[in-house]
Design an enzyme around this catalytic site. Structure first.
Site, PDB file in Angstrom:
ATOM      1  N   CYS A 126       0.803  -1.237   0.000  1.00  0.00           N
ATOM      2  CA  CYS A 126       0.000   0.000   0.000  1.00  0.00           C
ATOM      3  C   CYS A 126       0.833   1.284   0.000  1.00  0.00           C
ATOM      4  O   CYS A 126       0.292   2.362  -0.218  1.00  0.00           O
ATOM      5  CB  CYS A 126      -0.963   0.005   1.170  1.00  0.00           C
ATOM      6  N   HIS A 158      -3.367   7.334   2.718  1.00  0.00           N
ATOM      7  CA  HIS A 158      -3.764   6.023   2.198  1.00  0.00           C
ATOM      8  C   HIS A 158      -5.090   5.645   2.860  1.00  0.00           C
ATOM      9  O   HIS A 158      -5.270   5.849   4.067  1.00  0.00           O
ATOM     10  CB  HIS A 158      -2.678   4.997   2.533  1.00  0.00           C
ATOM     11  N   ASN A 186     -10.191   0.079   0.249  1.00  0.00           N
ATOM     12  CA  ASN A 186      -8.729   0.143   0.129  1.00  0.00           C
ATOM     13  C   ASN A 186      -8.323  -0.430  -1.228  1.00  0.00           C
ATOM     14  O   ASN A 186      -8.357  -1.644  -1.434  1.00  0.00           O
ATOM     15  CB  ASN A 186      -8.095  -0.662   1.277  1.00  0.00           C
TER      16      ASN A 186
HETATM   17  C1  LIG Z   1      -9.419  -5.683   9.738  1.00  0.00           C
HETATM   18  C2  LIG Z   1     -10.015  -4.713  10.743  1.00  0.00           C
HETATM   19  C3  LIG Z   1     -11.041  -3.824  10.081  1.00  0.00           C
HETATM   20  C4  LIG Z   1     -10.701  -5.509  11.827  1.00  0.00           C
HETATM   21  O1  LIG Z   1     -11.225  -4.617  12.791  1.00  0.00           O
HETATM   22  P1  LIG Z   1     -10.916  -4.847  14.340  1.00  0.00           P
HETATM   23  O2  LIG Z   1     -11.636  -3.797  15.040  1.00  0.00           O
HETATM   24  O3  LIG Z   1      -9.420  -4.896  14.508  1.00  0.00           O
HETATM   25  O4  LIG Z   1     -11.563  -6.223  14.591  1.00  0.00           O
HETATM   26  P2  LIG Z   1     -10.917  -7.540  15.210  1.00  0.00           P
HETATM   27  O5  LIG Z   1      -9.966  -8.154  14.231  1.00  0.00           O
HETATM   28  O6  LIG Z   1     -10.395  -7.193  16.575  1.00  0.00           O
HETATM   29  O7  LIG Z   1     -12.172  -8.440  15.343  1.00  0.00           O
HETATM   30  C5  LIG Z   1     -13.215  -8.134  16.245  1.00  0.00           C
HETATM   31  C6  LIG Z   1     -14.347  -9.132  16.039  1.00  0.00           C
HETATM   32  O8  LIG Z   1     -15.004  -8.802  14.808  1.00  0.00           O
HETATM   33  C7  LIG Z   1     -15.065  -9.964  13.989  1.00  0.00           C
HETATM   34  N1  LIG Z   1     -15.033  -9.579  12.599  1.00  0.00           N
HETATM   35  C8  LIG Z   1     -13.958  -9.477  11.774  1.00  0.00           C
HETATM   36  N2  LIG Z   1     -14.360  -9.076  10.565  1.00  0.00           N
HETATM   37  C9  LIG Z   1     -15.696  -8.930  10.628  1.00  0.00           C
HETATM   38  C10 LIG Z   1     -16.672  -8.539   9.690  1.00  0.00           C
HETATM   39  N3  LIG Z   1     -16.372  -8.227   8.409  1.00  0.00           N
HETATM   40  N4  LIG Z   1     -17.960  -8.487  10.086  1.00  0.00           N
HETATM   41  C11 LIG Z   1     -18.312  -8.793  11.347  1.00  0.00           C
HETATM   42  N5  LIG Z   1     -17.416  -9.178  12.274  1.00  0.00           N
HETATM   43  C12 LIG Z   1     -16.118  -9.238  11.909  1.00  0.00           C
HETATM   44  C13 LIG Z   1     -13.880 -10.795  14.411  1.00  0.00           C
HETATM   45  O9  LIG Z   1     -14.064 -12.148  14.063  1.00  0.00           O
HETATM   46  C14 LIG Z   1     -13.862 -10.573  15.913  1.00  0.00           C
HETATM   47  O10 LIG Z   1     -14.817 -11.402  16.480  1.00  0.00           O
HETATM   48  P3  LIG Z   1     -14.544 -12.080  17.930  1.00  0.00           P
HETATM   49  O11 LIG Z   1     -14.383 -10.934  18.872  1.00  0.00           O
HETATM   50  O12 LIG Z   1     -15.760 -12.893  18.142  1.00  0.00           O
HETATM   51  O13 LIG Z   1     -13.278 -12.882  17.763  1.00  0.00           O
HETATM   52  C15 LIG Z   1      -8.912  -3.842  11.382  1.00  0.00           C
HETATM   53  O14 LIG Z   1      -8.103  -4.649  12.216  1.00  0.00           O
HETATM   54  C16 LIG Z   1      -8.033  -3.162  10.390  1.00  0.00           C
HETATM   55  O15 LIG Z   1      -8.466  -2.289   9.676  1.00  0.00           O
HETATM   56  N6  LIG Z   1      -6.753  -3.535  10.370  1.00  0.00           N
HETATM   57  C17 LIG Z   1      -5.811  -2.924   9.473  1.00  0.00           C
HETATM   58  C18 LIG Z   1      -6.012  -3.534   8.135  1.00  0.00           C
HETATM   59  C19 LIG Z   1      -5.360  -2.755   7.067  1.00  0.00           C
HETATM   60  O16 LIG Z   1      -5.311  -1.570   7.115  1.00  0.00           O
HETATM   61  N7  LIG Z   1      -4.910  -3.492   6.065  1.00  0.00           N
HETATM   62  C20 LIG Z   1      -4.362  -2.954   4.900  1.00  0.00           C
HETATM   63  C21 LIG Z   1      -2.952  -2.663   5.060  1.00  0.00           C
HETATM   64  S1  LIG Z   1      -2.496  -1.513   3.877  1.00  0.00           S
END
Ligand SMILES: CC(C)(COP(=O)(O)OP(=O)(O)OC[C@H]1O[C@@H](n2cnc3c(N)ncnc32)[C@H](O)[C@@H]1OP(=O)(O)O)[C@@H](O)C(=O)NCCC(=O)NCCS
Length: 333
Positions: A116, A256, A286
């Site tokens: 990214c 980004h 993204n």
């Molecule tokens: C991926 C992302 C959105 C997840 O959000 P989060 O707040 O960190 O969520 P978590 O991973 O802690 O998961 C929390 C809960 O939501 C759930 N969950 C994950 N994706 C879900 C979705 N699409 N819908 C509903 N629930 C979801 C998980 O399974 C977890 O459930 P649990 O508590 O029962 O285990 C976030 O971590 C993120 O944006 N990370 C950076 C990713 C990024 O920028 N990537 C690109 C790099 S350039």
């Protein structure tokens, strides 16, 4: 006369027509529109449909539009750098394919992979070719067809990514506007948290890797989030400090678009209000290398000569960086 800088003299973007909404994703995986909006800020993203179409086809639309806007022919471009994580083929470079499809017969080029952060790495790389005095027209493309490597049965990744891309033209400038400074960083240990397991030389694609769904994005969301939220803010603060930029000096933050919460944290750290933050994650998600040129394209009409912009990104690798740009022209051309 001031020293020669590389100025962005044109920008254009392109996204596919098909809109994949949160409601449609609710039918594919166990998720909700509300969860996606609250946790990421994304409402919809674009997907390139159609057999035989790849990242180069997105780029070609962006590049052709850019050349038209700037009023120049493809043969005038001397160099093209294509930042992409989803090249058309493992080889040759997508840059070569774009050159062929658009008629850039006099350009040499190459692909750059920094996930990214790729567009920023490419922008800075291209600017050095201009500053050297050897090249006068360098095209920098940021493009991805993330739908090619996203698993639409994995709710933790498929809600985030989309397809799209954009391009900017770099030309020499001597009026003090252009790419002023950059901070680029990487840490290869971060690969553990965000990568694609199969399809490279370590684990070539096979029936087994396909069955194990290893040809898709693997992401440990929380680990990436923690890293991104600190590092993107760190480099943005660093570039402000070393260029003596106060929040009031900055016309726009161009971040980004990975997660709205990460963008908000960066803006807060810089002391910049949301009215000065380019944000289109709600429409496009993204698009990896596409996010920053897509923002510049959408905001082009609001930009003025001399505006001070801070571009900031982070990505798989890990890679991260910020670039300080003084915009070189008024509004759209
Ligand atoms: C991926 C992302 C959105 C997840 O959000 P989060 O707040 O960190 O969520 P978590 O991973 O802690 O998961 C929390 C809960 O939501 C759930 N969950 C994950 N994706 C879900 C979705 N699409 N819908 C509903 N629930 C979801 C998980 O399974 C977890 O459930 P649990 O508590 O029962 O285990 C976030 O971590 C993120 O944006 N990370 C950076 C990713 C990024 O920028 N990537 C690109 C790099 S350039």
């Amino acid at each position: 006369m001031e020293k020669t800088l590389a100025a962005i003299t044109a920008v254009n973007g392109w996204v596919p027509e098909y809109i994949l909404t949160n409601n449609e994703l609710e039918k594919l995986v166990e998720t909700t529109d509300e969860w996606i909006i609250t946790r990421t800020g994304i409402r919809e993203r674009r997907v390139l449909k159609g057999k035989g179409l790849g990242s180069s086809d997105i780029a070609v639309n962006a590049v052709n539009g850019l050349l038209k806007k700037r009023g120049i022919g493809p043969e005038e471009i001397e160099m093209i750098i294509c930042a992409t994580t989803t090249p058309d083929l493992v080889f040759p470079a997508t840059a070569n394919i774009i050159s062929d499809k658009t008629g850039m017969k006099n350009a040499f080029g190459f692909d750059l992979n920094a996930a990214c952060s790729g567009f920023l790495y490419a922008l800075v790389s291209g600017s050095k070719f201009i500053e050297s005095g050897q090249y006068k027209k360098v095209l920098v493309v940021g493009v991805d067809k993330m739908s090619a490597i996203v698993d639409y049965t994995d709710r933790t990744t498929c809600v985030i990514f989309g397809d799209g891309g954009g391009a900017v033209l770099l030309e020499p400038s001597t009026d003090g506007n252009g790419i002023i400074d950059s901070v680029l960083k990487s840490d290869g240990a971060g690969r553990a948290h965000l990568h694609q397991k199969a399809g490279g030389s370590v684990l070539p694609s096979s029936h087994e890797t396909i069955d194990a769904r290893q040809h898709y994005v693997y992401q440990e969301g929380q680990a990436v989030f923690k890293f991104a939220v600190t590092k993107m803010a760190d480099v943005s603060a660093e570039i402000m400090e070393r260029n003596h930029l106060k929040p009031d000096d900055i016309a726009w933050l161009v971040p980004h678009q990975a997660n709205k919460r990460i963008i908000d944290a960066t803006a807060n750290r810089m002391g910049i209000g949301s009215e000065k933050v380019m944000l289109n994650i709600q429409k496009f998600g993204n698009t990896t290398n596409g996010t920053i040129p897509l923002c510049l394209w959408e905001w082009e009409n609001k930009l003025h000569k001399g505006d001070k912009l801070v571009l900031a990104a982070f990505g798989g690798g890990f890679t991260w960086g910020s670039v300080y740009v003084k915009w070189a022209y008024d509004g759209a051309k």
